[in-house]
Scaffold this active site. Structure first.
Site, PDB file in Angstrom:
ATOM      1  N   ARG A  45      16.853  -4.184   4.298  1.00 40.49           N
ATOM      2  CA  ARG A  45      15.557  -3.526   4.446  1.00 40.49           C
ATOM      3  C   ARG A  45      15.757  -2.037   4.215  1.00 40.49           C
ATOM      4  O   ARG A  45      16.881  -1.560   4.057  1.00 40.49           O
ATOM      5  CB  ARG A  45      14.879  -3.849   5.788  1.00 40.49           C
ATOM      6  CG  ARG A  45      15.722  -4.076   6.998  1.00 40.49           C
ATOM      7  CD  ARG A  45      16.491  -2.891   7.471  1.00 40.49           C
ATOM      8  NE  ARG A  45      15.667  -1.716   7.633  1.00 40.49           N
ATOM      9  CZ  ARG A  45      16.118  -0.479   7.649  1.00 40.49           C
ATOM     10  NH1 ARG A  45      17.429  -0.240   7.517  1.00 40.49           N
ATOM     11  NH2 ARG A  45      15.337   0.551   7.784  1.00 40.49           N
ATOM     12  N   GLY A  46      14.611  -1.297   4.214  1.00 39.56           N
ATOM     13  CA  GLY A  46      14.681   0.115   3.858  1.00 39.56           C
ATOM     14  C   GLY A  46      14.345   0.219   2.373  1.00 39.56           C
ATOM     15  O   GLY A  46      14.929  -0.504   1.552  1.00 39.56           O
ATOM     16  N   ALA A  47      13.401   1.126   2.047  1.00 43.41           N
ATOM     17  CA  ALA A  47      12.846   1.152   0.687  1.00 43.41           C
ATOM     18  C   ALA A  47      13.900   1.217  -0.430  1.00 43.41           C
ATOM     19  O   ALA A  47      13.908   0.357  -1.328  1.00 43.41           O
ATOM     20  CB  ALA A  47      11.844   2.296   0.584  1.00 43.41           C
ATOM     21  N   ARG A  88       7.945  -7.942  -0.433  1.00 45.10           N
ATOM     22  CA  ARG A  88       7.386  -7.027   0.578  1.00 45.10           C
ATOM     23  C   ARG A  88       6.482  -6.036  -0.154  1.00 45.10           C
ATOM     24  O   ARG A  88       6.877  -5.521  -1.201  1.00 45.10           O
ATOM     25  CB  ARG A  88       8.493  -6.292   1.356  1.00 45.10           C
ATOM     26  CG  ARG A  88       9.284  -7.205   2.286  1.00 45.10           C
ATOM     27  CD  ARG A  88      10.195  -6.427   3.216  1.00 45.10           C
ATOM     28  NE  ARG A  88       9.464  -5.801   4.304  1.00 45.10           N
ATOM     29  CZ  ARG A  88      10.003  -4.869   5.122  1.00 45.10           C
ATOM     30  NH1 ARG A  88      11.241  -4.469   4.940  1.00 45.10           N
ATOM     31  NH2 ARG A  88       9.295  -4.350   6.110  1.00 45.10           N
ATOM     32  N   GLN A 195      14.771  -1.005  14.522  1.00 47.03           N
ATOM     33  CA  GLN A 195      15.696  -0.430  13.533  1.00 47.03           C
ATOM     34  C   GLN A 195      16.430   0.783  14.095  1.00 47.03           C
ATOM     35  O   GLN A 195      17.569   1.069  13.731  1.00 47.03           O
ATOM     36  CB  GLN A 195      14.933   0.004  12.261  1.00 47.03           C
ATOM     37  CG  GLN A 195      14.435  -1.129  11.401  1.00 47.03           C
ATOM     38  CD  GLN A 195      13.009  -1.514  11.745  1.00 47.03           C
ATOM     39  OE1 GLN A 195      12.555  -1.334  12.859  1.00 47.03           O
ATOM     40  NE2 GLN A 195      12.298  -2.068  10.788  1.00 47.03           N
ATOM     41  N   ASP A 236       8.419   4.924   2.712  1.00 46.55           N
ATOM     42  CA  ASP A 236       8.378   3.707   1.890  1.00 46.55           C
ATOM     43  C   ASP A 236       7.569   3.918   0.626  1.00 46.55           C
ATOM     44  O   ASP A 236       7.774   3.235  -0.385  1.00 46.55           O
ATOM     45  CB  ASP A 236       7.800   2.548   2.701  1.00 46.55           C
ATOM     46  CG  ASP A 236       8.850   2.078   3.680  1.00 46.55           C
ATOM     47  OD1 ASP A 236       8.977   2.705   4.743  1.00 46.55           O
ATOM     48  OD2 ASP A 236       9.593   1.133   3.340  1.00 46.55           O
ATOM     49  N   ASN A 246       5.328   5.138   6.124  1.00 43.29           N
ATOM     50  CA  ASN A 246       6.656   4.895   6.697  1.00 43.29           C
ATOM     51  C   ASN A 246       6.477   3.965   7.894  1.00 43.29           C
ATOM     52  O   ASN A 246       5.353   3.572   8.246  1.00 43.29           O
ATOM     53  CB  ASN A 246       7.331   6.217   7.093  1.00 43.29           C
ATOM     54  CG  ASN A 246       8.801   6.038   7.407  1.00 43.29           C
ATOM     55  OD1 ASN A 246       9.529   5.399   6.634  1.00 43.29           O
ATOM     56  ND2 ASN A 246       9.268   6.535   8.526  1.00 43.29           N
ATOM     57  N   LYS A 247       7.576   3.610   8.500  1.00 44.52           N
ATOM     58  CA  LYS A 247       7.590   2.644   9.601  1.00 44.52           C
ATOM     59  C   LYS A 247       6.512   2.925  10.642  1.00 44.52           C
ATOM     60  O   LYS A 247       6.281   4.074  10.999  1.00 44.52           O
ATOM     61  CB  LYS A 247       8.982   2.683  10.232  1.00 44.52           C
ATOM     62  CG  LYS A 247       9.227   1.741  11.383  1.00 44.52           C
ATOM     63  CD  LYS A 247       8.829   0.312  11.114  1.00 44.52           C
ATOM     64  CE  LYS A 247       9.451  -0.289   9.868  1.00 44.52           C
ATOM     65  NZ  LYS A 247       8.763  -1.558   9.462  1.00 44.52           N
TER      66      LYS A 247
END
Ligand code: MRU
Length: 346
Positions: A45-47, A88, A195, A236, A246-247
Site C-alpha cells: 500500500r502507499g501511492a 484501488r 499504518q 495519494d 491523503n489518508k
C-alpha cells in the site's frame, strides 16, 4: 534498507504489510492477478509503492502472453491492465504507472516479442529506480524546511514501505537526519488500518530515528502544548489547485495545524499530481469495508448490526497546505501555477 518490493526471476516479492510489525514475511506474486490482489488487500500500500508494484505486474503479465502477433498481445495486456487499474481508486500513481507501461508497449511495436518483453521489464525497473531517486530529492528539498531539533508530526505511513524506498514524508525526515539535524517524529496511529502504529513506527525504529506513537485524537493536544514544530504527510493524489487526497484523518490534522500556526507540508513525487482535475472534489475516495472499523486485529470492538462509515481518504483543501514538497522542488500557493511549472520542469 527496507525492500518493500522487488522483481527478479519472474517473481514480484513484497513485504506483507498486513503482518508488520509482528511478522516480517514476504509474499510472492507470479501473475498480474496476484499483484492486483496484493494491492486490494493492502499487502502492499502507499501511492508510489502501488504504482511500482502495478508496473511490475504488467511485466509479469506481458511475459505470460504467447504468440508473436502484436495486436493480439496488446489487446490481451490492455484487458488485464484495465482490471489491475481498478484495484484501488484514490492513488493516481496506479493509473499513472499502468499508462506509462502501456505507452512503452505502443512505442516499441516494431521490436520482436522477446525484445519487447525485456523492454517492458526494463520500464518497470526504471519506475522502481526513479521512485527511490525521486524520494531522495524530496528528502533533500524537504530537509531545508526542517530546523535542527524539530519535532515532526506525520499521519499514516508515507515512508520506505509506501514507496520503492526512502519514503516521501519520511524521506523528508530521513533527509533531515542525513543532513545532520536532530529530529524527532510523532506518529499518529492512523485508525482504522493503523499504518502509523504498525508501519511508520516500525520503519523509523529500524533506522534508529526517535519516534513517539500517539492516537489520532491526541494530536491536537500535542500541538497545543507546543510539542509539534512541523507536520509532514504524504499524498495519494493532488489536484491542480493543490487540494490533497491523503489518508483519512489528514484533513483533521491540517485544520489543527492551521489553528496552532504549525507549518503543514505535503511530500509527494510529481507522479502523484493529477493536473487533469480542477479540485479535490473530483478525486474518487475509496470506501473500504466496515470490518476494518468494527474490529481491531480481528477482534470485534463494536456491536453487531450498526451503521459504519469508512472513507479511506479525505481531501485537505489547498488553503491549509503550507507547501508541497516534490522531487522537482517545493510548490507554494497559488498552486495552480506552481504545480504546473514544476510538472513541466525538465
Ligand atoms: O491506504 P494506504 O495505506 O495505501 O494510504 C496511504 C497513504 O495515504 C499515504 O499517505 C500516501 O499513499 C502517500 S505514501 C508515500
Amino acid at each position: 534498507m527496507i525492500n518493500t518490493v522487488e522483481y527478479a526471476d519472474g517473481v514480484v516479492r513484497m513485504i506483507d504489510q498486513t503482518k508488520l510489525p509482528n511478522e516480517k514475511t514476504y509474499v510472492n506474486c507470479y501473475t498480474i492477478e496476484d499483484v492486483g490482489s496484493a494491492i486490494k488487500t493492502m499487502i502492499i500500500r502507499g501511492a508510489p509503492a502501488i504504482g511500482v508494484a502495478a508496473a511490475m505486474g504488467v511485466s509479469l503479465e506481458a511475459n505470460t502472453i504467447q504468440g508473436n502477433n502484436y495486436d493480439s498481445f496488446f489487446a490481451q495486456l490492455k484487458e488485464k491492465c484495465d482490471i489491475l487499474g481498478q484495484s484501488r481508486p484514490t492513488a493516481v500513481n496506479l493509473a499513472w504507472a499502468i499508462e506509462r507501461m502501456l505507452r512503452v508497449v505502443k512505442e516499441n511495436k516494431a521490436l520482436s516479442m522477446n525484445v519487447l518483453k525485456r523492454r517492458i521489464r526494463k520500464e518497470a525497473m526504471n519506475i522502481w529506480e526513479e521512485d527511490i531517486a525521486a524520494n531522495k530529492r524530496i528528502g533533500s528539498f524537504g530537509q531545508a524546511l526542517i530546523d535542527d531539533g524539530n519535532t515532526i508530526l506525520t499521519h499514516c505511513n508515507a515512508g520506505a514501505l509506501a514507496t520503492a524506498g526512502y519514503g516521501t514524508a519520511l524521506g523528508v525526515v530521513r533527509g533531515a537526519v542525513d543532513a545532520g539535524k536532530r529530529v524527532k517524529v510523532i506518529a499518529n496511529e492512523t485508525r482504522p488500518f493503523l499504518q502509523g502504529a504498525r508501519l511508520t513506527v516500525w520503519e523509523l525504529k529500524e533506522d534508529d530515528i526517535p519516534v513517539k506513537l500517539i492516537t489520532d485524537s491526541m494530536c491536537g493536544h500535542f500541538m497545543k502544548s507546543g510539542a509539534v514544530d512541523r507536520v509532514v504527510v504524504g499524498a495519494d493524489r493532488i489536484a491542480s489547485n493543490g487540494d490533497v487526497a491523503n489518508k483519512i484523518g489528514t484533513y483533521m490534522v491540517a485544520v489543527l495545524a492551521h489553528r496552532h500556526n504549525i507549518p503543514f507540508y505535503v511530500a509527494a513525487p510529481i507522479s502523484t499530481l493529477d493536473l487533469s482535475l480542477a479540485s479535490g472534489d473530483q478525486i474518487p475516495i475509496e470506501e473500504r469495508s466496515a470490518g476494518e472499523v468494527v474490529s481491531i486485529n480481528g477482534k470485534r470492538i463494536a456491536p453487531q448490526g450498526i451503521e459504519v462509515g469508512h472513507p479511506a481518504f479525505d481531501i485537505t483543501p489547498h488553503e491549509l497546505v503550507t507547501g508541497i514538497i516534490t522531487d522537482k522542488g517545493v510548490a507554494y500557493a497559488p498552486y495552480t501555477q506552481s504545480l504546473r511549472m514544476l510538472a513541466e520542469k525538465k
